[in-house]
Write a protein that holds these residues in place. Structure first.
Motif, PDB file in Angstrom:
ATOM      1  N   ASN A   1      -6.376  -4.462  -5.900  1.00  0.00           N
ATOM      2  CA  ASN A   1      -6.306  -5.604  -5.070  1.00  0.00           C
ATOM      3  C   ASN A   1      -5.110  -6.556  -5.536  1.00  0.00           C
TER       4      ASN A   1
ATOM      5  N   LYS B   1     -15.187   0.481  -0.448  1.00  0.00           N
ATOM      6  CA  LYS B   1     -15.762   1.246   0.554  1.00  0.00           C
ATOM      7  C   LYS B   1     -15.028   2.774   0.135  1.00  0.00           C
ATOM      8  N   ALA B   2     -13.801   2.641  -0.139  1.00  0.00           N
ATOM      9  CA  ALA B   2     -12.801   3.710  -0.462  1.00  0.00           C
ATOM     10  C   ALA B   2     -13.463   4.368  -1.613  1.00  0.00           C
TER      11      ALA B   2
ATOM     12  N   ASP C   1       0.758  -1.278   0.060  1.00  0.00           N
ATOM     13  CA  ASP C   1      -0.107   0.009  -0.016  1.00  0.00           C
ATOM     14  C   ASP C   1       0.889   1.116  -0.180  1.00  0.00           C
TER      15      ASP C   1
ATOM     16  N   GLY D   1      -5.359  -3.087  -1.398  1.00  0.00           N
ATOM     17  CA  GLY D   1      -6.119  -3.579  -0.289  1.00  0.00           C
ATOM     18  C   GLY D   1      -7.380  -4.378  -0.824  1.00  0.00           C
TER      19      GLY D   1
ATOM     20  N   TRP E   1      -9.037   7.291  -0.087  1.00  0.00           N
ATOM     21  CA  TRP E   1      -8.624   6.247   0.448  1.00  0.00           C
ATOM     22  C   TRP E   1      -8.609   6.250   2.039  1.00  0.00           C
TER      23      TRP E   1
ATOM     24  N   LYS F   1      -8.721   3.085   5.210  1.00  0.00           N
ATOM     25  CA  LYS F   1      -8.603   1.504   5.369  1.00  0.00           C
ATOM     26  C   LYS F   1      -9.436   0.951   6.599  1.00  0.00           C
TER      27      LYS F   1
ATOM     28  N   ASN G   1     -13.438  -5.503  -0.466  1.00  0.00           N
ATOM     29  CA  ASN G   1     -14.255  -4.817   0.289  1.00  0.00           C
ATOM     30  C   ASN G   1     -13.547  -3.386   0.630  1.00  0.00           C
ATOM     31  N   THR G   2     -12.388  -3.318   0.938  1.00  0.00           N
ATOM     32  CA  THR G   2     -11.808  -2.095   1.155  1.00  0.00           C
ATOM     33  C   THR G   2     -11.841  -1.062  -0.251  1.00  0.00           C
TER      34      THR G   2
END
Ligand code: F3S
Length: 412
Positions: free
Chosen positions: A378, A403-404, A285, A396, A410, A412, A399-400
């Motif tokens: 990912n 959401k972002a 990351d 990530g 960004w 987490k 799901n991360t």
């Protein structure tokens, strides 16, 4: 190198100039690697047919081979290319890239290739069997073919894969020989791996600890999915140099650790722990800020199961206006997503399916035109392979990323 009468005839030009040129390429390669003979192959998967790799010179070379009578004599598919053939304009691919890539694909199609334009041929009907010799390019596909399917291929480049498809032969060296298919490093998995991203992180660890050899993993969940193995294959191939891994009890040439090692002692044995996984995920990351304007999932291309998973993850969500959300797939994948209703769900969320291509093989000119700066993915392979200049990268799980993307930053 020993050549059969038929192969000698090819080399001497009895089957025309394209076959002769191809046999010259393969015998030179075989001599360089000490091959003693040629091996007939079952199929080829052609890399190097993206204009970013081949350029104008590559288009000319391919046209020349076709005009000289070049025809693929085995089942042949094409790897990913530099454009989305359907939506190229709306995603920002330049017209000149579209024009050149079209010219290139016309040639390979005329020579007999199935224009798959994907790095997951093994999910799209091109599935060699255990011990089949093939000539595949694209490092993640090669890794998957050798490791998960038990087929045998070196990491072919554009010219050698083309020559192999035209002659139906490869020189017998490297991964085609039993003695080169044993592990020299053992990695004991000592943590839970929950999704594709975790397997990608493991692959990155494996590649970096591989001592330029094959890794045998122990302790892998016996229910590991093909998609998770795909992510492992992609990242280990990008972080190391080998063309194969073993997973003891799972991959076909590793029913036991002893078999994976060929009866020898490993040069190195290491554990992969929860702390290793978290530390590496943090390292991958790379961009520590909150900026985000591009999410890319599908390195390697997503298959049917992932399309379903992504549609479920995006159902009822709304991607923020400042974020482009790309899901990379093949044309077949997109048609599947459409017929199953996944495409409609994905598009309702503001994401899009991008076919035939990926950012790594787009031209820099088209990437500049697309104009995105901060990418989240990912895929450990994409983190590793994205052109270094000008891109900030987040890493990530799905799901991360979703959401972002909803928040437009960004987090987490
Ligand atoms: Fe495939 Fe491109 Fe990744 S070729 S494995 S999507 S870098």
């Amino acid at each position: 190198m020993y050549l059969t009468d038929e192969e000698l005839g090819m080399l001497n030009g009895t089957e025309g100039p394209a076959v002769q040129k191809s046999m010259q390429v393969l015998t030179a390669l075989g001599d360089a690697f000490g091959a003693e003979r040629m091996i007939p192959i079952c199929s080829a998967h052609l890399p190097g047919l993206s204009i970013e790799v081949a350029g104008e010179a590559g288009v000319h070379f391919l046209a020349e081979m076709k005009d000289k009578g070049g025809k693929f004599r085995v089942y042949t598919t094409t790897n990913i290319c530099s454009i989305d053939f359907e939506e190229w304009e709306s995603i920002g691919i330049l017209p000149e890239d579209h024009e050149l890539q079209q010219r290139m694909s016309v040639q390979s199609h005329a020579m007999g290739a199935l224009e798959l334009h994907s790095c997951i041929p093994y999910e799209l009907g091109h599935i060699p069997r255990l011990s089949d010799h093939v000539a595949w390019g694209e490092s993640s596909a090669v890794m998957y073919a050798n490791s998960v399917l038990g087929a045998r291929t070196n990491k072919e480049g554009g010219p050698s894969a083309l020559a192999a498809a035209i002659t139906g032969r490869v020189p017998a060296y490297g991964m085609h020989l039993d003695e080169n298919r044993y592990a020299k490093v053992v990695i004991n998995i000592k943590t839970d791996l929950k999704n594709m991203t975790d397997y990608g992180t493991l692959g990155y660890f494996g590649g970096k600890n591989s001592k330029n050899g094959i890794v045998a993993f122990t302790g892998m969940d016996e229910h590991v999915s093909n998609e998770e193995l795909k992510y492992l294959a992609a990242s280990i191939s990008s972080a190391g140099t080998a063309a194969m891994f073993h997973a003891v009890g799972i991959t076909p040439e590793a029913s036991t650790l002893e078999k994976a090692l060929g009866g020898k002692e490993p040069e190195l044995t290491v554990d992969f722990t929860e702390a290793d996984k978290n530390k590496l995920a943090e390292y991958l990351d790379r961009e520590k800020g909150e900026a985000l304007d591009w999410v890319v999932i599908g390195c390697p291309h997503v298959g049917n199961a992932e399309l379903k998973e992504l549609a479920e993850a995006l159902k009822g969500k709304r991607i923020a206006g400042n974020v482009e959300f790309w899901i990379l797939c093949s044309a077949m994948g997109k048609a599947f997503a459409e017929s199953n209703g996944y495409k409609a769900v994905i598009e309702a969320a503001g994401a899009r399916l991008v076919q035939d291509t990926c950012p790594v093989v787009m031209t820099m000119e088209s990437l500049r035109n697309i104009g995105r700066k901060t990418l989240a993915t990912n895929s450990a392979k994409l983190v590793n392979c994205m052109p270094g200049e000008g891109f900030l990268i987040h890493y990530g799980d799905i799901n991360t990323l979703v959401k972002a993307a909803e928040k437009g930053r960004w987090e987490k």
